[in-house]
Design a protein around this motif. Structure first.
Motif, PDB file in Angstrom:
ATOM      1  N   LEU A 129     -41.285  73.802 100.459  1.00 20.25           N
ATOM      2  CA  LEU A 129     -40.526  73.689 101.705  1.00 20.25           C
ATOM      3  C   LEU A 129     -41.255  72.752 102.649  1.00 20.25           C
ATOM      4  O   LEU A 129     -42.481  72.636 102.609  1.00 20.25           O
ATOM      5  N   CYS A 130     -40.488  72.092 103.513  1.00 19.79           N
ATOM      6  CA  CYS A 130     -41.110  71.270 104.563  1.00 19.79           C
ATOM      7  C   CYS A 130     -40.166  71.213 105.753  1.00 19.79           C
ATOM      8  O   CYS A 130     -39.083  71.799 105.740  1.00 19.79           O
ATOM      9  N   HIS A 131     -40.594  70.486 106.789  1.00 17.39           N
ATOM     10  CA  HIS A 131     -39.800  70.433 108.025  1.00 17.39           C
ATOM     11  C   HIS A 131     -38.399  69.892 107.789  1.00 17.39           C
ATOM     12  O   HIS A 131     -37.469  70.236 108.527  1.00 17.39           O
ATOM     13  N   THR A 132     -38.248  69.033 106.769  1.00 18.41           N
ATOM     14  CA  THR A 132     -36.919  68.479 106.498  1.00 18.41           C
ATOM     15  C   THR A 132     -35.905  69.600 106.214  1.00 18.41           C
ATOM     16  O   THR A 132     -34.738  69.502 106.604  1.00 18.41           O
ATOM     17  N   ASP A 133     -36.367  70.671 105.559  1.00 14.54           N
ATOM     18  CA  ASP A 133     -35.453  71.781 105.266  1.00 14.54           C
ATOM     19  C   ASP A 133     -34.939  72.427 106.561  1.00 14.54           C
ATOM     20  O   ASP A 133     -33.792  72.867 106.626  1.00 14.54           O
ATOM     21  N   GLY A 137     -33.578  72.248  99.282  1.00  9.50           N
ATOM     22  CA  GLY A 137     -34.715  72.169  98.355  1.00  9.50           C
ATOM     23  C   GLY A 137     -34.778  70.825  97.668  1.00  9.50           C
ATOM     24  O   GLY A 137     -34.014  70.544  96.750  1.00  9.50           O
ATOM     25  N   HIS A 138     -35.703  69.958  98.120  1.00  8.13           N
ATOM     26  CA  HIS A 138     -35.811  68.610  97.559  1.00  8.13           C
ATOM     27  C   HIS A 138     -37.163  68.376  96.900  1.00  8.13           C
ATOM     28  O   HIS A 138     -37.440  67.287  96.449  1.00  8.13           O
ATOM     29  N   GLU A 139     -38.038  69.401  96.873  1.00  8.69           N
ATOM     30  CA  GLU A 139     -39.380  69.249  96.268  1.00  8.69           C
ATOM     31  C   GLU A 139     -39.492  70.280  95.155  1.00  8.69           C
ATOM     32  O   GLU A 139     -40.012  71.362  95.378  1.00  8.69           O
ATOM     33  N   PHE A 140     -38.970  69.965  93.949  1.00  4.44           N
ATOM     34  CA  PHE A 140     -38.988  71.035  92.951  1.00  4.44           C
ATOM     35  C   PHE A 140     -39.307  70.564  91.541  1.00  4.44           C
ATOM     36  O   PHE A 140     -39.203  69.383  91.207  1.00  4.44           O
ATOM     37  N   ALA A 162     -45.152  66.753  93.709  1.00  2.42           N
ATOM     38  CA  ALA A 162     -44.965  65.329  93.393  1.00  2.42           C
ATOM     39  C   ALA A 162     -44.081  64.632  94.432  1.00  2.42           C
ATOM     40  O   ALA A 162     -44.323  63.464  94.773  1.00  2.42           O
ATOM     41  N   GLU A 163     -43.078  65.323  94.941  1.00  2.00           N
ATOM     42  CA  GLU A 163     -42.167  64.665  95.905  1.00  2.00           C
ATOM     43  C   GLU A 163     -42.896  64.318  97.210  1.00  2.00           C
ATOM     44  O   GLU A 163     -42.907  63.152  97.617  1.00  2.00           O
ATOM     45  N   PRO A 164     -43.551  65.288  97.881  1.00  6.80           N
ATOM     46  CA  PRO A 164     -44.303  64.871  99.077  1.00  6.80           C
ATOM     47  C   PRO A 164     -45.425  63.876  98.752  1.00  6.80           C
ATOM     48  O   PRO A 164     -45.713  62.988  99.558  1.00  6.80           O
TER      49      PRO A 164
END
Ligand SMILES: [Zn+2]
Ligand SMILES: [Zn+2]
Length: 341
Positions: free
Chosen positions: A40-44, A61-64, A144-146
């Motif tokens: 999770l991050c601030h974008t969520d 959820g974009h970091e999975f 990997a995404e961040p």
């Protein structure tokens, strides 16, 4: 009968629920992923608050990362692969795509924003968006995404070995930027933050010097001294002060997301006379494989970046933990059942 799965669903502005939804099926060119870690991050929070073009209902959820469990007939060979997901889908035709900036695609979409993402037991993604993670653990692979966002910024900064860097803000992205800098042989990394505990932690992730900030970073850090300064706070007043830290010929990356429309004062003569560079970098630009390579080679305690893992049922508690000073990265583990927690 369609199978169902558990998912965090944003049902409207500032409202969400953890609920059963139909399990998606992979279409042409797509894979079905059993999600095993989703960061999770601030974008969520920004998506939930309507600051992105996402429409509701939406599974964020974009970091999975996870395991391929089903696939379009031509990708049956992918079943069983352990993969990290690049969330961006570009058109490959617009001006930005054809000039090498698919991350700025004018028709771009992302899993977790315009399409359903990884805060669910299963997610469907295009085969080209899935990257093998080798021997990495799922929680680390979901970084990997961040990491790829940090790689995008650092690739644009024209780094050279031995440069002297400062990172302002010792939150999760500060840590990730510090680890990624090792990929460019930048080892002299000064961290500044208001919270001493965060600086203690930064020392485990590459900080060679630390400074506790009270009022301004220019009170505690030398001016005109750093080849690279990265703001990881997203505070305009910090970005403004950060320019003064740059050595002649230095580069500033305003990496933290400042409020849209915010303004800073800068002296164009100083940019000219001292040959300064201010580099923008948005999201990731096909950087997942490069990020995975940095993660695979890193000898930092990457597991310790993930401070808390929650079951999907803990949705509210999990979203509330984003940005808390006592956490670094928080993740959902959709394979945790509440009884097993
Ligand atoms: Zn993110
Ligand atoms: Zn495009």
């Amino acid at each position: 009968m369609t199978e169902t799965m558990k998912a965090v669903v944003y049902t409207g502005l500032d409202t969400f629920e953890v609920t059963q939804v139909p399990q998606p099926t992979p279409g042409p060119g797509e894979l079905l992923i059993r999600v095993e870690a989703a960061g999770l991050c601030h974008t969520d929070l920004d998506i939930l608050a309507g600051r992105y073009s996402a429409q509701f209902p939406r599974i964020p959820g974009h970091e999975f990362a996870g395991t391929v469990v089903d696939a379009d007939s031509i990708y049956q060979g992918c079943i069983g692969a352990r993969v990290a997901i690049d969330p961006l889908i570009a058109c490959h035709q617009c001006r930005n795509c054809t000039r090498g900036y698919p991350n700025l695609c004018t028709a771009g979409q992302a899993y977790g924003a315009e399409r359903d993402g990884g805060f669910a037991e299963y997610a469907v993604v295009r085969q080209e968006n899935a990257h093998n993670i080798g021997g990495l653990s799922m929680p680390v692979a979901a970084l990997a995404e961040p990491f790829a966002c940090a790689v995008n910024a650092l690739e644009r900064a024209r780094l050279a070995p031995g440069m002297k860097a400062a990172i302002i803000g010792a939150g999760p992205m500060g840590m990730i930027l510090s680890i990624a800098l090792r990929g460019w042989d930048v080892h002299d990394v000064t961290f500044a933050d208001r919270i001493p505990e965060r600086l203690d932690r930064a020392r485990s992730f590459g900080a060679t010097h630390t400074a506790i900030v009270d009022e301004s970073i220019t009170d505690v850090l030398p001016t005109a001294d750093f080849d690279l300064v990265i703001d990881a706070t997203g505070r305009p007043e910090v970005v403004q002060d950060a320019i003064r830290l740059l050595a002649d010929g230095g580069t500033l990356i305003p990496f933290g997301v400042c409020p849209p429309g915010s303004q800073i004062n800068l002296d164009p003569f100083e940019i000219y006379r001292r040959q300064l560079r201010i580099i923008g970098s948005f999201s990731l630009n096909r950087g997942i494989p490069g990020a995975l390579r940095i993660l695979q080679r890193s000898d930092f305690p990457l597991q310790e970046l993930i401070t808390t893992r929650f079951a999907l049922d803990a949705g509210a508690e999990t979203l509330a933990a984003i940005g808390r000073a006592d956490t670094i990265k928080i993740q959902f583990d959709p394979t945790i059942t509440p009884a097993a927690q």
